[in-house]
Design a protein around this motif. Structure first.
Motif, PDB file in Angstrom:
ATOM      1  N   UNK A   1       0.859  -1.186   0.000  1.00 32.27           N
ATOM      2  CA  UNK A   1       0.000   0.000   0.000  1.00 32.27           C
ATOM      3  C   UNK A   1       0.895   1.235   0.000  1.00 32.27           C
ATOM      4  N   UNK A   2       1.052   1.838  -1.171  1.00 31.74           N
ATOM      5  CA  UNK A   2       1.910   3.020  -1.335  1.00 31.74           C
ATOM      6  C   UNK A   2       1.027   4.229  -1.615  1.00 31.74           C
ATOM      7  N   UNK A   3       0.207   4.566  -0.632  1.00 32.79           N
ATOM      8  CA  UNK A   3      -0.747   5.663  -0.778  1.00 32.79           C
ATOM      9  C   UNK A   3      -0.285   6.871   0.035  1.00 32.79           C
TER      10      UNK A   3
ATOM     11  N   UNK B   1      -7.122  -3.075   3.515  1.00 33.73           N
ATOM     12  CA  UNK B   1      -6.669  -4.134   4.418  1.00 33.73           C
ATOM     13  C   UNK B   1      -7.845  -4.971   4.923  1.00 33.73           C
ATOM     14  N   UNK B   2      -8.965  -4.301   5.174  1.00 33.74           N
ATOM     15  CA  UNK B   2     -10.153  -5.003   5.675  1.00 33.74           C
ATOM     16  C   UNK B   2     -10.768  -5.904   4.616  1.00 33.74           C
TER      17      UNK B   2
ATOM     18  N   UNK C   1       1.411  -5.160   3.005  1.00 33.48           N
ATOM     19  CA  UNK C   1       2.466  -4.342   3.603  1.00 33.48           C
ATOM     20  C   UNK C   1       2.264  -2.895   3.193  1.00 33.48           C
ATOM     21  N   UNK C   2       3.006  -2.010   3.819  1.00 29.23           N
ATOM     22  CA  UNK C   2       2.914  -0.582   3.512  1.00 29.23           C
ATOM     23  C   UNK C   2       4.310   0.007   3.520  1.00 29.23           C
ATOM     24  N   UNK C   3       4.453   1.165   2.915  1.00 26.21           N
ATOM     25  CA  UNK C   3       5.754   1.827   2.887  1.00 26.21           C
ATOM     26  C   UNK C   3       6.230   2.129   4.305  1.00 26.21           C
ATOM     27  N   UNK C   4       7.527   1.931   4.547  1.00 22.14           N
ATOM     28  CA  UNK C   4       8.099   2.359   5.813  1.00 22.14           C
ATOM     29  C   UNK C   4       7.892   3.858   5.941  1.00 22.14           C
TER      30      UNK C   4
END
Length: 205
Positions: A142-144, A158-159, A169-172
């Motif tokens: 998820x790169x939002x 995610x839900x 996963x998502x960006x750090x």
């Protein structure tokens, strides 16, 4: 302001509709084209018409393309089991410029924003879920934008994918809160992708 020509005025009005272009800049654009030779103006017009008529959305990821399938999606060397979920094509371009990502993309075309009247059904979340169910996708990133709207969209995605066999996963958080992906420098963005974390670890209470 009074203009000596109705055609000039119409051109200025159209230019001023562009983002960040005021009347003075629009006037400068119009007068520049008026002073140039006819061929240059014709080439500009043709380029804009072709861009508007010929560019398509990729049937897989909804990025822009000259054909039904974009260059990233039809590249067999890309990791098609890894999908980076982004808001728009500008984010795709920003991530590609890092040379740190070898997966494919899914362009939502926006983020959930009730204030602006944008719901989950207005962006490509349903298509993402269908894609995960049909294709051999192991992980989505998820790169939002790190904004309230971006986070809301991340929570929603995610839900709705919880029952699917896919890692989320998502960006750090090297990307600052409130920043858009397209404005993040390439080193920070590249490291954020490489050091991504499980989505639940980032947003757990």
């Amino acid at each position: 302001m009074n203009y000596p020509s109705i055609y000039l005025e119409k051109a200025i009005n159209e230019f001023s509709k562009l983002p960040g272009v005021g009347n003075r800049t629009a006037l400068r654009f119009a007068l520049y084209l008026l002073d140039e030779n006819e061929l240059q103006t014709k080439q500009l017009t043709e380029a804009l018409v072709n861009m508007r008529n010929e560019i398509k959305l990729c049937k897989h990821c909804f990025s822009i393309s000259d054909s039904e399938e974009c260059e990233v999606c039809k590249n067999p060397k890309r990791n098609h089991s890894l999908v980076c979920v982004v808001e728009n094509i500008r984010d795709v371009m920003a991530i590609e410029n890092t040379n740190s990502y070898n997966g494919v993309y899914h362009v939502l075309g926006g983020v959930i924003s009730p204030i602006d009247g944008i719901s989950a059904s207005d962006i490509k979340i349903k298509e993402l879920v269908e894609r995960i169910a049909k294709e051999n996708i192991e992980e989505i990133i998820l790169a939002l934008p790190t904004t309230m709207e971006g986070d809301t969209t991340c929570f929603y995605i995610n839900k709705v994918v919880q029952d699917l066999n896919v890692k989320v996963s998502a960006l750090a958080r090297g990307v600052s809160i409130g920043d858009n992906i397209e404005f993040t420098d390439e080193i920070t963005l590249g490291r954020s992708i490489m050091n991504r974390l499980p989505f639940c670890d980032i947003y757990k209470k």
